[in-house]
Design an enzyme around this catalytic site. Structure first.
Site, PDB file in Angstrom:
ATOM      1  N   ASN A 227      -6.004  -2.775   1.887  1.00 52.46           N
ATOM      2  CA  ASN A 227      -5.981  -4.230   1.948  1.00 52.46           C
ATOM      3  C   ASN A 227      -7.411  -4.732   2.001  1.00 52.46           C
ATOM      4  O   ASN A 227      -8.180  -4.316   2.866  1.00 52.46           O
ATOM      5  CB  ASN A 227      -5.230  -4.706   3.197  1.00 52.46           C
ATOM      6  CG  ASN A 227      -3.725  -4.554   3.060  1.00 52.46           C
ATOM      7  OD1 ASN A 227      -3.190  -4.485   1.956  1.00 52.46           O
ATOM      8  ND2 ASN A 227      -3.039  -4.496   4.188  1.00 52.46           N
TER       9      ASN A 227
ATOM     10  N   ARG B   8       0.827  -1.206   0.000  1.00 52.45           N
ATOM     11  CA  ARG B   8       0.000   0.000   0.000  1.00 52.45           C
ATOM     12  C   ARG B   8       0.862   1.257   0.000  1.00 52.45           C
ATOM     13  O   ARG B   8       0.604   2.200  -0.754  1.00 52.45           O
ATOM     14  CB  ARG B   8      -0.936   0.010   1.220  1.00 52.45           C
ATOM     15  CG  ARG B   8      -2.060  -1.004   1.149  1.00 52.45           C
ATOM     16  CD  ARG B   8      -2.872  -0.983   2.426  1.00 52.45           C
ATOM     17  NE  ARG B   8      -2.022  -1.238   3.593  1.00 52.45           N
ATOM     18  CZ  ARG B   8      -2.407  -1.125   4.847  1.00 52.45           C
ATOM     19  NH1 ARG B   8      -3.632  -0.744   5.129  1.00 52.45           N
ATOM     20  NH2 ARG B   8      -1.581  -1.392   5.833  1.00 52.45           N
TER      21      ARG B   8
END
Ligand code: MN
Length: 255
Positions: A42, A24
């Site tokens: 996520n 990320r």
């Protein structure tokens, strides 16, 4: 809804060994470098999901990065589909705590709830006369009050004929298309609470600016929304002591 010429938007899902490897943050850095807006998070199924909007060339470069991922990731599959441009003004990493939130029930001259959100080193604060709700059809008045210190000292107990309990608290995430604190300055802030009673997406919408600005606090529709449920009435006890505000007031020294 944005009409920025040449802007396109995609939703992508990245499968493989992609969680817990800095995917990320690496994606966010790459998106920012490319001038791409949106978010990455996520997903519960182990994939990394993202929304990205920007120039077609920048999106192509970001998609190429997704196929590689950061060092330590092993990308098995990247699914990409075109979606509508939503007008994001940041590239946000979702699922990351922005700090803490606190809701107190407070008996002073009038009974009310205190909502506090940690923003930029202070607790932004609102007085919510009727308290929060988990019912998305319920809009609750929230009057902005002065910021509190991060460590505001004693939060629960009786004092000066009044009393307070910590009705809920936990971490929260900042959400929405606009970065904070600009979202609050513009009068529309979306956030996700991870409390014991309050969970999921909420929004604060300013309806009257100025000193003691008036806002509406509302629950966004998601899996934590509960139509017709009055969380304030059903779950009155302190998350610290288990005591209700009535019990604290009854035990209080009248002086
Ligand atoms: Mn108060």
């Amino acid at each position: 809804m944005s009409g920025r010429a040449g802007t396109r938007a995609i939703r992508a899902s990245v499968a493989g060994a992609v969680q817990g490897v800095g995917f990320r943050e690496a994606t966010r850095r790459r998106a920012v470098a490319l001038g791409v807006q949106g978010w990455v998070r996520n997903a519960e199924d182990g994939t990394v999901a993202l929304h990205a909007e920007g120039s077609p060339l920048a999106l192509d470069e970001l998609i190429a990065f997704l196929h590689e991922g950061p060092r330590g990731a092993s990308v098995a599959q990247v699914d990409v589909r075109e979606v509508a441009v939503e007008g994001h003004e940041q590239f946000a990493m979702r699922g990351v705590s922005a700090g803490s939130f606190l809701v107190r029930e407070h008996a002073a001259r009038a009974r009310h709830f205190d909502l506090r959100l940690e923003v930029a080193g202070a607790m932004r604060s609102w007085a919510v006369p009727k308290g929060p709700s988990l019912d998305p059809s319920v809009k609750r008045l929230a009057v902005e009050v002065a910021d509190h210190e991060l460590d505001a000292g004693t939060l629960e107990g009786a004092s000066g004929g009044g009393a307070a309990i910590v009705w809920d608290r936990g971490p929260y995430e900042q959400g929405g298309r606009v970065p904070w604190p600009q979202a609050l300055e513009r009068g529309h802030a979306v956030f996700v609470l991870h409390g014991q009673k309050l969970r999921g997406g909420f929004a604060l919408q300013r309806t009257r600016p100025g000193p003691k600005a008036q806002w509406l606090l509302l629950k966004r529709r998601d899996q934590h929304a509960r139509d017709g449920y009055d969380v304030v009435a059903e779950q009155p006890a302190s998350v610290l002591s288990g005591c209700t505000l009535e019990q604290v007031l009854a035990g209080a020294d009248p002086n």
